[in-house]
Design a protein around this motif. Structure first.
Motif, PDB file in Angstrom:
ATOM      1  N   ALA A   1      36.550  90.427 -10.468  1.00  0.00           N
ATOM      2  CA  ALA A   1      38.189  91.016 -11.493  1.00  0.00           C
ATOM      3  C   ALA A   1      36.666  92.032 -11.846  1.00  0.00           C
ATOM      4  N   ARG A   2      37.637  93.541 -11.841  1.00  0.00           N
ATOM      5  CA  ARG A   2      35.940  94.338 -12.849  1.00  0.00           C
ATOM      6  C   ARG A   2      37.184  95.667 -13.231  1.00  0.00           C
ATOM      7  N   ASP A   3      38.178  95.016 -13.343  1.00  0.00           N
ATOM      8  CA  ASP A   3      39.516  95.754 -14.298  1.00  0.00           C
ATOM      9  C   ASP A   3      39.851  94.654 -15.513  1.00  0.00           C
ATOM     10  N   VAL A   4      39.127  94.024 -16.757  1.00  0.00           N
ATOM     11  CA  VAL A   4      39.179  92.927 -17.259  1.00  0.00           C
ATOM     12  C   VAL A   4      39.570  92.963 -18.087  1.00  0.00           C
ATOM     13  N   LYS A   5      41.085  93.071 -18.861  1.00  0.00           N
ATOM     14  CA  LYS A   5      41.087  93.250 -20.547  1.00  0.00           C
ATOM     15  C   LYS A   5      41.372  91.900 -21.479  1.00  0.00           C
TER      16      LYS A   5
END
Length: 273
Positions: free
Chosen positions: A67-71
């Motif tokens: 995963a590249r968009d991790v918040k």
């Protein structure tokens, strides 16, 4: 992982926060959850998943899985995630997510998702840094995200580095013999990595007088404590050196760094310095 006492924010408070977020969103705020395109295994473009993780631990597993968009909701400085009170900005992140990752001891994750009106898939993550369990969890998340290739590449890199750490720790055994250790139940993974002989475990509850006596009889050289659930010196006056093991990654979500840090403190403990 442990099941510490949990303070769950009221659903009413979360719902009011969600209303505030939605109102703000209607005033032209920028969309921070835009999905970037990534190639699939057949060469076609597909949206990369937006992942919200309750802590850096889940976040690091997600990053390792591709995963590249991790918040991340709970800041790394908060040692006990269930004690964290979510803010309206946390609800905004959840509202735009594809997946919300949480652990069983963080029941407020479902409340957050419900209050934010998110359609994200709620995913329970097995938070365990045991190498076999961690790599299995990363592979599982990679399959869920559609990022199996990235998860496989991470595992290859992890296996190589983990093997190196194991060899380095074995070379540091005092007198060439595996040290006897007592470990907090959620720090046993570090003992396994070091090839140490676990002669006893304790926790997550505080050590009782009877346990103290029994563990002291084992004459461990080291006590591998859990910094996130420490109860102070576990075996005072036993001669055992206590080491604080960190389970949660830092804000960079580098899971491998957790193993490197643990190896460094365990090696230092074995050297007697």
């Amino acid at each position: 992982m442990a099941h510490p006492r949990v303070r769950i924010p009221s659903l009413l408070a979360l719902t009011l926060g969600a209303a505030l977020v939605l109102a703000t969103a209607g005033c032209g705020s920028s969309d921070t959850s835009a999905k970037s395109a990534s190639p699939s295994s057949d060469g076609k473009q597909k949206s990369a998943p937006v992942v919200v993780a309750t802590t850096t631990w889940e976040g690091a597993f997600a990053k390792a899985a591709g995963a590249r968009d991790v918040k991340v909701i709970v800041p790394p400085s908060v040692h006990h995630a269930p004690d964290y009170d979510p803010k309206p900005s946390d609800l905004a992140a959840v509202a735009g997510a594809d997946f919300v990752l949480y652990a069983p001891f963080e029941p407020y994750a479902a409340k957050i998702k419900q209050a934010a009106g998110s359609k994200a898939k709620l995913v329970e993550v097995n938070l365990d840094n045991d190498a076999d369990k961690a790599t299995a969890e990363v592979a599982s998340l990679g399959k869920l995200f559609g990022t199996q290739d990235a998860a496989a590449r991470w595992k290859t890199s992890f296996d190589a580095e983990y093997g190196t750490l194991q060899q380095d720790l074995k070379a540091a055994w005092p007198g060439g013999k595996a040290p006897a250790v007592v470990a907090q139940v959620f720090s046993t993974w570090s003992a396994k990595m070091a090839g140490a002989e676990v002669v006893g475990t304790y926790g997550p509850e505080a050590v009782t007088a009877q346990q103290l006596a029994e563990l002291s009889k084992k004459k461990p050289a080291l006590v591998l404590d859990n910094v996130h659930m420490t109860t102070g010196t576990v075996l005072p006056d036993s001669g055992a050196k206590q080491i604080e093991v960190v389970n949660y990654p830092d804000k960079d979500l580098d899971l491998l760094a957790v193993y490197k840090a643990a190896a460094a403190v365990v090696k230092k403990g074995m050297s007697g310095s």
